[in-house]
Write an enzyme that holds these catalytic residues in place. Structure first.
Site, short mmCIF file in Angstrom:
data_model
loop_
_atom_site.label_atom_id
_atom_site.label_comp_id
_atom_site.label_asym_id
_atom_site.label_seq_id
_atom_site.Cartn_x
_atom_site.Cartn_y
_atom_site.Cartn_z
CB THR A 109 57.49 1.06 4.39
OG1 THR A 109 56.32 0.63 3.70
CG2 THR A 109 58.72 0.60 3.63
CE LYS B 262 55.86 -1.19 1.06
NZ LYS B 262 55.02 -0.92 -0.09
CE LYS C 154 73.58 -8.41 -30.78
NZ LYS C 154 72.71 -8.90 -31.87
#
Lengths: 296, 296, 296, 296
Positions: C95, C171, C240
């Site tokens: 990564t 990823k 709301k």
């Protein structure tokens, strides 16, 4: 003194002028050489590379737009480092990253050269009229050697210490303070405008109440000294008021993300039992989250 | 004039004093009556209810801590509204919600009474030394009638228009500006401290560069006038610098949520093609998101 | 096939095992070589450098903890690039940053080598049981050549296109989605706990209503297709409800910054006239701010 | 049973149908009475006021759009409270504020009537097909009496305890979780799209990896049980990855405010020394800021 000046943009050009008009001999370099021509009649010498600007100079200044330009003129081929004599000093006034300032410190030290970080506060007009405020850091000997030059650039000089990159931390913090103020002004004007108040009216009030008042100065002092008690205005009340802002902005349909952020900080402070501290104790909450030791 | 004053807290007490010392006759009420005693030797009369303070008065002031207290003394049993004569005016100086201020406007109008919202900027010390700045709104007749009283409270008065709650919008916006500044100072001090800079040093610089400078004033003007071009400092550069702050703060391990928020605003501005506007064009981005019409 | 595997951490070790058990010949390298020993009995060969792992391999995998480690084993001295044959492929499963993935693409291309980015979704347990999901991108030829290997690692494979770094974008986006969900769960649990609800009870409800329902899938589809009308649940109602959350959390003294952020997004959407779109039209608001073209 | 049903909107209508088809006798009321006609052939009786719907009923349901509507039909003139017998129960399924739910609890208690808050998870389609999930709270006796009715509405029922408003806290938390997920999906799609990935491709991956996986469930459990150690994926790595997202999004010019928020949370966690806990320990950081006691 014999100087070099690299980078003749909106800021660099008037800064080089200030040094020329203080009587120094200056070799100037700019990517587009034509920028240096107006300085020639003041005695500047236009050279062909940053290295050449540094050659023979006691001090060479650089003033570039960003990290990549500042790194290229300093460390690239034909860069300042290749021309500067041993013992001479590179003064970097660019607003660059803390990391690059540290790399420049190390590179010049390896080449037995000095390095001073000296970013400036002020716009081109301030540079033109020598009203810049200079923040400098570097070894004592280097800073002292450059002191008259730094003083020639503006109306004031703050010297920070031996680690050059500290000056960059401070410059970046200053720009962060301005950008934050811009966001808060942006939200306040959107909120008041959408509630039906003329921007001109809110501006007048801002000028009367905030612009020339010592409010920010007093609070900066409180945070610097970590003195949050006794409360002048309690965090609990700050939470209430920012809550009222958000409630009214909800009705007027104005998103105010900065107000939301501040409200959440106050709510956390109150939830953790600090509601009776002064509302400037945001200083303590932020410091704690940064892992700083608690106020004495 | 014959006046009433309801709420003798840290702010109310010195404000009532100012009115007494300007020569008016004042009936005062406070939840704990002892708070009124110091005023008796100045000629004040301590009464048993808000209604009694209002009875026979041309103008009755109220200064309470929050919505529920302000609502109770105005509209509750034995409240101001039950004692005030037709045509007389209730001046509310409390920092209350816009919604409550509108309800008070309506309630007093139904009772043929006047209502002026007149919150104040300044701390108890400023109230003591008549240095408050007053922001007032209400019908022209009501505001004019109260003008000498409002001027007796402080150093300045801004009159905003006929809708009373506008004054509350402005007061809340002012407190929001301060709270935002506190958060940005908190983050800047945490960042500089953790990077190794003494808070005292950063404070000195802040005082030199920011506290007495016209920076904020100039930017407030730019946002008020929606004048973002030509750029003095482009949004693209603002994005770069706040990005450098976050990068260095990442390294120093200092979370700066306000810096992140501002960075995301700039990034959105640049992504939408506004990178060459002045960095104060945050004003335009926030206004657009609020559904306000674009700058002319 | 003849393979190399560089990096035998918690993820790398079981991934290398999967390749061995699929019958491939694997040369493994790890900074601390002992990590490779358990693989020897499965037929792995422990080598002395990333370059050696790459030598003679058709495909070499790398799985490292961060950019600096991934860059060192690929491009450093004795790195993969120095050992890999022309025409062979480096599959990077780490990564890493999009920028580094692009640099690796370029570096291997210059060396006439192939490069496939193939990060994986799943924890060590999933790697152990071949339950990873692999996302791959690179030139068609390179990806096809590696396909059987990538399929041997897990339960599924998504192939994204010719630009390798796209796989890293995906990823990182996946990890961002998880981190966001963690923050929202963190705030929801803090809010319910402080309101007096047992975490166990809220967990049971979460499991019943959210965890196995197609809610997120349906909304992801709406955002992917930019289909925000007709509204199943209008942005106005979303505003709301998140407002009610913040109101109750205010009372319970729970700061919920993510709820504040979402509320401000909805408020901006409503202020800009989109209140009747589905509340998933956050997709449109975010895209617009990113300068993306409007939905058709 | 003899029932009443007040509010026949998109949700109320199918809910009333479910009760009718379970064999109960139902008197229905809606502001526009025509909405009730389709129910008449199923045996419903259309009445002229909420009070009349409540008259003689053992249990009366209400399902309205917001606080003001829900308060009006319950406590207004001709409201449920005026028609309901002593000992009978009002079941409120509206998504209303915690504060209003508490007021309804008190009001009905003063009138010797029961009150159960029973908001539902699910869209109109789910109501139609009896797939709602009901969350109920109220006194044990009241909830038990209504249990068969609540079970007739959907596929499941969670009973929370004796304080009715707890059910509203949970319902609001659920909607907050969805809204947060929408924001994170919105940012992820904008980021991937602007990086060049087809939304359809990212959707497929999302469906494969996230939508049907137990990821969120596992993490919800970790936060519910405050079990953050040993780390499956350390906060330090979460910080790294979200940092990489922001870096790539910076390059692609995509503002991701939620990613910034999460990054700042992780950075604070790491700065305070929690970098080795699991990245789900956002649960601990948020809880601490809310003043909740530390995990055991």
């Amino acid at each position: 003194m014999k100087l070099g000046f690299v980078g003749l943009g909106n800021m660099g050009l008037p800064m080089a002028k200030s040094l020329l008009s203080a009587g120094h001999e200056v070799a100037v370099w700019n990517r587009t050489p034509a920028r240096g021509e107006p300085l020639v009649k003041q005695g500047a010498r236009v050279v062909a590379s940053p290295a050449e600007a540094a050659k023979g100079a006691e001090v060479v200044f650089s003033m570039l737009a960003d990290d990549s330009a500042a790194e290229a003129v300093a460390l690239g081929p034909q860069g300042i480092i290749t021309g500067l004599s041993k013992g001479a000093v590179h003064v970097s006034s660019s607003t660059i990253s803390v990391a690059l300032s540290q790399r420049l410190t190390d590179a010049h030290a390896s080449a037995d050269q000095g390095y001073v970080a000296a970013p400036v506060f002020g716009r081109p007009e301030a540079a033109e009229s020598k009203q810049l405020w200079v923040v400098a850091a570097g070894t004592k000997a280097d800073v002292e050697r450059c002191r008259p030059l730094l003083e020639a650039l503006g109306r004031g000089l703050t010297v920070l210490g031996e680690q050059a990159s500290m000056a960059n931390v401070v410059k970046l913090s200053g720009n962060f303070l301005i950008a934050s103020m811009l966001e808060s002004l942006a939200e306040a004007f959107a909120f008041t405008r959408k509630s039906g108040i003329e921007p001109k009216q809110f501006l007048e009030l801002f000028q009367a109440v905030f612009a020339r008042s010592p409010i920010f100065e007093r609070y900066a002092q409180a945070i610097a000294e970590e003195k949050y008690s006794p409360a002048g205005f309690a965090m609990r009340l700050g939470l209430k008021d920012v809550g009222l802002v958000l409630e009214a902005a909800r009705t007027a349909e104005v998103p105010m993300p900065l107000a939301s952020l501040v409200r959440d900080q106050y709510l956390g402070g109150v939830a953790q039992g600090h509601g009776d501290l002064d509302w400037s104790a945001l200083g303590a909450l932020v410091a704690e989250r940064a892992g700083l030791p608690k106020a004495r």
